[in-house]
Scaffold this motif. Structure first.
Motif, PDB file in Angstrom:
ATOM      1  N   MET A   4      34.418  -6.633 -43.876  1.00 51.16           N
ATOM      2  CA  MET A   4      34.763  -6.820 -42.010  1.00 51.16           C
ATOM      3  C   MET A   4      33.895  -7.901 -41.812  1.00 51.16           C
ATOM      4  N   LEU A   5      32.627  -7.298 -42.485  1.00 49.39           N
ATOM      5  CA  LEU A   5      32.083  -8.813 -40.944  1.00 49.39           C
ATOM      6  C   LEU A   5      31.484  -9.881 -41.331  1.00 49.39           C
ATOM      7  N   SER A   6      32.315  -9.914 -42.860  1.00 49.21           N
ATOM      8  CA  SER A   6      32.129 -11.151 -43.737  1.00 49.21           C
ATOM      9  C   SER A   6      33.547 -12.041 -42.497  1.00 49.21           C
ATOM     10  N   VAL A   7      34.785 -11.048 -42.920  1.00 43.88           N
ATOM     11  CA  VAL A   7      35.839 -11.727 -41.685  1.00 43.88           C
ATOM     12  C   VAL A   7      35.573 -12.201 -40.948  1.00 43.88           C
ATOM     13  N   LEU A   8      34.827 -11.081 -40.036  1.00 50.21           N
ATOM     14  CA  LEU A   8      34.670 -11.346 -38.166  1.00 50.21           C
ATOM     15  C   LEU A   8      34.037 -12.655 -38.937  1.00 50.21           C
ATOM     16  N   VAL A   9      32.712 -12.825 -39.351  1.00 49.17           N
ATOM     17  CA  VAL A   9      32.056 -13.684 -39.474  1.00 49.17           C
ATOM     18  C   VAL A   9      32.832 -15.852 -39.489  1.00 49.17           C
ATOM     19  N   GLY A  10      33.573 -15.382 -40.253  1.00 48.28           N
ATOM     20  CA  GLY A  10      35.050 -16.511 -40.666  1.00 48.28           C
ATOM     21  C   GLY A  10      35.538 -16.546 -39.283  1.00 48.28           C
ATOM     22  N   VAL A  11      35.885 -15.793 -38.622  1.00 46.89           N
ATOM     23  CA  VAL A  11      36.629 -15.819 -37.734  1.00 46.89           C
ATOM     24  C   VAL A  11      35.930 -16.460 -36.176  1.00 46.89           C
ATOM     25  N   LEU A  12      34.629 -16.237 -36.141  1.00 44.69           N
ATOM     26  CA  LEU A  12      33.566 -16.286 -35.371  1.00 44.69           C
ATOM     27  C   LEU A  12      33.108 -17.934 -35.729  1.00 44.69           C
ATOM     28  N   VAL A  13      33.421 -17.986 -36.973  1.00 45.89           N
ATOM     29  CA  VAL A  13      32.822 -20.152 -37.027  1.00 45.89           C
ATOM     30  C   VAL A  13      34.313 -20.272 -36.816  1.00 45.89           C
ATOM     31  N   ALA A  14      36.098 -20.046 -37.518  1.00 49.15           N
ATOM     32  CA  ALA A  14      36.663 -20.526 -37.071  1.00 49.15           C
ATOM     33  C   ALA A  14      37.480 -21.142 -36.051  1.00 49.15           C
ATOM     34  N   LEU A  26      31.048 -29.223 -22.454  1.00 48.30           N
ATOM     35  CA  LEU A  26      30.319 -27.223 -22.318  1.00 48.30           C
ATOM     36  C   LEU A  26      31.370 -26.871 -23.457  1.00 48.30           C
ATOM     37  N   ARG A  27      32.379 -26.689 -23.188  1.00 52.21           N
ATOM     38  CA  ARG A  27      33.483 -26.259 -24.339  1.00 52.21           C
ATOM     39  C   ARG A  27      32.100 -26.612 -25.584  1.00 52.21           C
ATOM     40  N   PHE A  28      32.007 -27.454 -26.236  1.00 54.58           N
ATOM     41  CA  PHE A  28      31.047 -27.581 -27.191  1.00 54.58           C
ATOM     42  C   PHE A  28      29.739 -26.202 -27.500  1.00 54.58           C
ATOM     43  N   LEU A  29      29.262 -26.326 -26.695  1.00 56.63           N
ATOM     44  CA  LEU A  29      28.252 -25.566 -26.021  1.00 56.63           C
ATOM     45  C   LEU A  29      27.920 -23.621 -26.293  1.00 56.63           C
ATOM     46  N   PHE A  30      29.879 -23.769 -25.982  1.00 59.54           N
ATOM     47  CA  PHE A  30      30.254 -21.651 -25.830  1.00 59.54           C
ATOM     48  C   PHE A  30      30.465 -22.401 -27.298  1.00 59.54           C
ATOM     49  N   GLY A  31      31.111 -23.464 -28.464  1.00 60.17           N
ATOM     50  CA  GLY A  31      30.803 -22.763 -30.136  1.00 60.17           C
ATOM     51  C   GLY A  31      29.993 -22.695 -30.338  1.00 60.17           C
ATOM     52  N   LEU A  32      28.588 -23.465 -30.217  1.00 60.67           N
ATOM     53  CA  LEU A  32      26.964 -23.620 -30.414  1.00 60.67           C
ATOM     54  C   LEU A  32      26.996 -21.673 -30.071  1.00 60.67           C
ATOM     55  N   ILE A  33      27.185 -21.331 -29.134  1.00 66.62           N
ATOM     56  CA  ILE A  33      26.825 -19.903 -28.703  1.00 66.62           C
ATOM     57  C   ILE A  33      27.007 -18.776 -30.182  1.00 66.62           C
ATOM     58  N   LEU A  34      29.139 -19.167 -30.203  1.00 66.49           N
ATOM     59  CA  LEU A  34      29.850 -18.572 -31.196  1.00 66.49           C
ATOM     60  C   LEU A  34      28.949 -18.791 -33.079  1.00 66.49           C
ATOM     61  N   ILE A  35      28.871 -19.741 -32.911  1.00 65.28           N
ATOM     62  CA  ILE A  35      28.554 -19.772 -34.597  1.00 65.28           C
ATOM     63  C   ILE A  35      27.043 -20.236 -34.989  1.00 65.28           C
ATOM     64  N   SER A  36      26.131 -19.638 -33.925  1.00 62.62           N
ATOM     65  CA  SER A  36      24.604 -19.613 -33.632  1.00 62.62           C
ATOM     66  C   SER A  36      24.751 -17.696 -34.121  1.00 62.62           C
ATOM     67  N   ASN A  37      25.840 -17.193 -33.242  1.00 62.29           N
ATOM     68  CA  ASN A  37      25.657 -15.290 -33.847  1.00 62.29           C
ATOM     69  C   ASN A  37      26.652 -15.685 -35.176  1.00 62.29           C
TER      70      ASN A  37
END
Lengths: 120, 499
Positions: A4-14, A26-37
């Protein structure tokens, strides 16, 4: 749980990559938060998700008794969150200054440091 | 003697605190110079210890490796710290003239010292996660230095620099996480053993490529270098010089460290990628430079091109090639930082760095012209300057393994480097100034002039010394390369209960 966590990571990265491909900073920065999480969750998952006791050593003992959770990934994630938060705060302020100074958040129009005439 | 490992990190941090407290006073800059001098002395002492005792390791908080954080110095780390000390001192002196009061009030010297601490930390750490932390220390202070002053060009360059470097950081962090998941350790020496014993070689190769990407962005490798020419020509000249000298080289150092010590399980795959990346980096960098018309932009693209040579040495992965990479690394930091310092004086004299708008410096400031020629010709690889030996070793290493094409590219890129350097020479120094101005060095106040020229002359002297007496430097690089290719000393020093 790991799946489940792996899938979640995949969704977040996508989602993050989708946001980061946008021209708007600004959108780039929001993407950056998601990918760092996503990165933080990756570290957490790499440390194996177990149903175990907290890693506390009982009084008088030299080592923890029985199965305990792996504390190291959590320490790493904590460090990474703190650092990531600091960097993100800086990046956000920089984006605001850029909007102030350059009048745009569209990365295609940010050509002050590399003017278009230089490429001709 | 292992306590000495901490000094090159602690001294700059301590200096940063003092420099921050005295930022409103004229003494702030002098504290920075003093701190840089002490850092250099500590680095030299560390070098002496490493030369005498071999690899030195220290466990922080007395937690034995691989559980605690290890600081470790082999010859490569030691020489990188020494060269950081030299560059740091040169730039700190140069900053006396280059950095105005407004930037000092914003905390330039404190940020600069934190940057030096971060660089030294990255060179000395023996723990992968700790390396990540030092990268962040470096990164956040470099962000501050880059946008200090806040001109429009700086903000614009800063956005690109910040964005791409943060992406690299996150890939690095993910790689750290996955590597920990596979091996269960993050201590580099322990990782070297764990990777050798692991049966998940395919997964490890994927992780290795993630690290290649992350460090490739930091080192400005093709095709990940775009942040560098976007940003490096915008800040103050001192900042440009220290960035050009040190920051990308930390990425190169990390690549060399990881791909000799840890990821040597599938050399046929990883090092072939590195080889082609190195060739493209050399060619694209030098062609980018040929198209530019600005002093600092040309130099920025040349950083990219020269990084290619160092990675070439790593990618060929023969003992002689690694010697070449180490030698190149040291020579390049000195030369590149110096060229940016010269660019700063040229800007002060002519009021611009656009080659179309300046000129006549050979006639009006012949001393500066000579001081430019030394690093410029060294960069292009003219004998007997240091760059000649660096290129010679790498070309010989590629010829030794019959890599004719690689040798041809290395030589052709050297030729194009000469073209760029003669372009700067012809435009900035040789041709008359377009507006007939003849800016003389005497126009700069005497104190500022000394602060400008002493570091430039010092680094130029170092270039000449390496060029005329290459023997001890090559021998040193040979010893450093031998340690890299046979890491048993390194591993024993870290895991063998070093004090």
């Amino acid at each position: 749980m790991e799946v489940m966590l792996s899938v979640l990571v995949g969704v977040l990265v996508a989602a993050a990559v989708y946001l980061m491909l946008a021209r708007n900073v600004l959108r780039f920065l929001f993407g950056l938060i998601l990918i760092s999480n996503a990165a933080n969750l990756t570290i957490f998952t790499s440390g194996r998700v177990t149903e175990a006791a907290p890693p506390l050593i009982p009084e008088g003992a030299e080592a923890p008794v029985g199965l305990v959770a792996n504390a190291l990934p959590q320490a790493l994630v904590l460090t990474a969150i703190v650092i990531g938060f600091g960097l993100f705060a800086f990046a956000l302020v920089l984006a605001f200054r850029a909007y102030d100074a350059l009048g745009t958040l569209d990365s295609d129009e940010m050509r002050v440091a590399e003017p278009v005439e230089d490429t001709k | 003697m292992s306590w000495i490992l901490g000094l090159p990190i602690i001294i700059p941090f301590f200096t940063a605190v003092i420099a921050f407290l005295t930022k409103e006073r004229p003494s702030g800059a002098w504290w920075s110079v003093l701190g840089s001098l002490l850092t250099l002395i500590a680095a030299a002492a560390l070098m002496v210890v490493v030369l005498q005792e071999g690899v030195v390791a220290a466990q922080m908080g007395d937690w034995p490796a691989p559980f605690g954080i290890t600081l470790v110095a082999d010859l490569l780390s030691a020489v990188m710290v020494v060269i950081t000390g030299i560059t740091g001192l040169a730039v700190a002196v140069y900053a006396l003239a280059d950095i105005d009061e407004a930037k000092e009030r914003l905390g330039y010297h404190a940020l600069f010292q934190v940057l030096i601490a971060g660089v030294c930390g990255a060179f000395l750490t023996g723990d992968l996660f700790n390396l990540y932390v030092w990268f962040e220390v470096m990164l956040i202070s470099s962000f501050g230095l880059l946008v200090l002053g806040g001109s429009r060009a700086q903000i614009d360059g800063g956005i690109k620099y910040v964005a791409l470097n943060l992406v690299s950081t996150i890939i690095f962090l993910t790689g750290v996480g996955l590597l920990y998941g596979v091996t269960g350790t993050l201590n580099m020496a322990d990782l070297a053993l764990a990777v050798d014993q692991s049966d998940q070689k395919g997964l490890l190769t994927v992780i290795a490529v993630m690290f290649m990407f992350a460090f490739g962005v930091k080192a400005a490798l093709f095709p990940l270098f775009f942040w560098l020419p976007a940003a490096y020509h915008t800040p103050a000249f001192s900042v440009s010089a220290v960035f050009a000298g040190l920051l990308t080289k930390v990425g190169v150092y990390a690549l060399i460290r990881m791909f000799t010590l840890v990821f040597d399980h599938d050399i046929g795959f990883t090092h072939t990628i590195l080889l082609w990346v190195a060739c493209f980096t050399m060619v694209v960098g030098v062609l980018g430079a040929a198209a530019q018309q600005d002093f600092r932009k040309i130099l920025s693209f040349h950083i990219v091109s020269q990084i290619g040579y160092m990675i070439l040495g790593l990618a060929l992965y023969t003992p002689l090639a690694i010697v070449g990479a180490v030698f190149y690394l040291v020579h390049h930091i000195v030369v590149k930082a110096n060229l940016f310092l010269v660019a700063g004086v040229a800007q002060r004299l002519c009021g611009d760095t656009d080659l179309r708008k300046i000129g006549g410096l050979y006639k009006s400031a012949p001393l500066l012209a000579v001081l430019f020629l030394i690093p410029a010709f060294s960069l292009a690889g003219f004998p007997p300057l240091s760059g000649f030996w660096a290129k010679y070793i790498l070309v010989k290493a590629s010829l030794d393994i019959d890599a004719w094409f690689i040798a041809f590219i290395a030589l052709a890129v050297g030729l194009l480097t000469i073209y760029s350097m003669t372009k700067i020479w012809g435009e900035a120094f040789w041709k008359p100034h377009p507006e007939g101005v003849e800016p003389e060095l005497r126009a700069i106040p005497r104190a500022a002039l000394i602060a400008y020229l002493v570091p430039i002359a010092g680094l130029a002297t170092l270039t000449i010394i390496i060029g005329f007496f290459p023997e001890p430097f090559v021998q040193f690089a040979e010893r450093a390369a031998a340690q890299l290719l046979d890491p048993s000393d390194y591993i024993a020093a870290v895991l063998g209960g070093g004090t």
